[in-house]
Structure formats: C-alpha cells, structure tokens
Design an enzyme around this catalytic site. Structure first.
Site: not given
Ligand code: GLN
Length: 218
Positions: A60, A62, A92, A121, A150-151, A190, A192
């Site tokens: 999500g 953080s 993540c 991050r 994802i990021r 991820h 999931e």
């Molecule tokens: N970039 C998000 C963070 O710093 C993490 C991304 C993710 O959970 N897909 O919280």
C-alpha cells in the site's frame, strides 16, 4: 474405552492469521490465505489482534499506513505482539513497516523494527518503477516465483541474523527481495497478486511452528 478428542488448541486447528486492513491490498491477502485454509481476521482495531497467531502487513503506502496505525490505536498492541515474537509477513509497504530502519521515509513515519534491515523507499528508480521478475526463493520447492514489483523498497543493509531467501540483479548489483529473520518474513514484491500461494504457505508453516513452540512452553 475412551474416545480421543481434539483439544481446541491442538496443532490441527486452523491457523488464525490477522491481515492489517487499514489501507492497501489487504483483500488479496485475505483471499489468498483463505484459499489455503487459514482463518483470517481483518485487523482494523486493537480488539482484532486478540485471537490472531500471526499478522500480514500488506502493500500500500507505508506513510499512510504509518498514520493509520496511530489513528486506529493498532500500533502499540501490534508492536507488543511483534516484540513478543508473533510471526509476520510483510510485503512491499509491509516490508517497510516491519524493517528496523527506513530510508527516504517521511520524517514522522515509524516502523516496527521487527526485522534487522535498512530499506529505502521507492528506490528501484524511475525507469523500473514497476517490473516483474522470476525468482528462485530458498525454501520454496517447484518452479520460480513470478514476482510483481510496484514502487518497491530496496534493501540497503541486512543484519547479521537475517537470511536472504531471494535476490534480483539490478544495474549489475544483487538486491535482496525476500528476507527472513526468525518468524518474520518480508518480500519487496506482491506475492498476493500473482496467484502463487507458496510464500503465504511458508508463512503459515512459521505460524504453526510458533504455535507448537508456545504450547510446549506451556
Ligand atoms: N512505495 C510504497 C511505500 O513507500 C510501497 C509500494 C507498495 O506497497 N506497492 O510505501
């Protein structure tokens, strides 16, 4: 003749796992855990922590999750459970929240320090904001794991008692992306989202092992 009965806390009882459900992709974790026979409690408030034997901290954002942990009053009791050795799986943003040290976070962002890692991050870089990779994960039998990033956070330091279970090569450097320290497992991707339940199953094994240990300790 006596009839054998299964005590309610027998190791055959279904594991009860909490999924932090304040923000992010908790619903996918819930579905995946339920598909492998786990009883899930979605955690939105302190009382949801009472019956659980392990916790999943989902992906999500953080920074948002860190604020919601405070406003929901979940942070303190969850921190106590984690300090007491409750198994955890963080993916993540969940990996960021479980790490000891967060680099590139917001100044008011706090993490649980449940695994001795420093993570940065959003550090895979703009060109590779999101990417997919096939990983060999130590302890997971069968084909490689298809991982969706994802990021994702980058691990910059691994503590001496942390095991690296999988890495990806990026820019000529090997980056840890699945790590474990005792009962805490984290993944930068991820699991999931890819329809592969093996990492969740590994976590559930940890939950059951910790249950067996707790019952031996009386
Ligand atoms: N970039 C998000 C963070 O710093 C993490 C991304 C993710 O959970 N897909 O919280």
């Amino acid at each position: 003749m006596s009839t054998a009965t299964v005590p309610p806390d027998a190791p055959t009882a279904r594991p009860v796992v909490g999924v932090l459900a304040l923000q992010g992709d908790f619903a996918e974790h819930t579905a995946m855990l339920e598909s492998i026979g786990v009883s899930v409690v979605e955690v939105r408030g302190p009382s949801d922590l009472e019956r659980i034997e392990g916790i999943v901290v989902p992906g999500g954002e953080s920074t948002t999750l860190s604020m919601l942990l405070d406003s929901s009053d979940v942070r303190e009791p969850l921190a106590r459970s984690l300090a007491g050795g409750m198994p955890a799986l963080g993916t993540c943003a969940g990996m960021i929240l479980l790490a000891r040290e967060v680099l590139g976070g917001r100044p008011d962002q706090r993490s649980f320090g449940a695994i001795d890692l420093a993570v940065r991050r959003n550090a895979f870089g703009r060109q590779v904001d999101s990417f997919e990779a096939d990983l060999d994960v130590v302890g997971l039998a069968g084909p490689s794991v298809h991982a969706v990033f994802i990021r994702a956070p980058v691990v910059e330091r691994v503590g001496p008692t942390v095991e690296v279970l999988a890495s990806v090569e990026l820019g000529g450097e090997l980056r840890p992306v699945v790590c474990r320290e005792g009962a805490v497992i984290v993944a930068a991707f991820h699991p999931e989202l890819a329809g592969d339940t093996r990492l969740h199953a590994l976590f559930v094994e940890t939950v059951l092992a910790s249950r067996a240990e707790l019952s031996r300790a009386g």
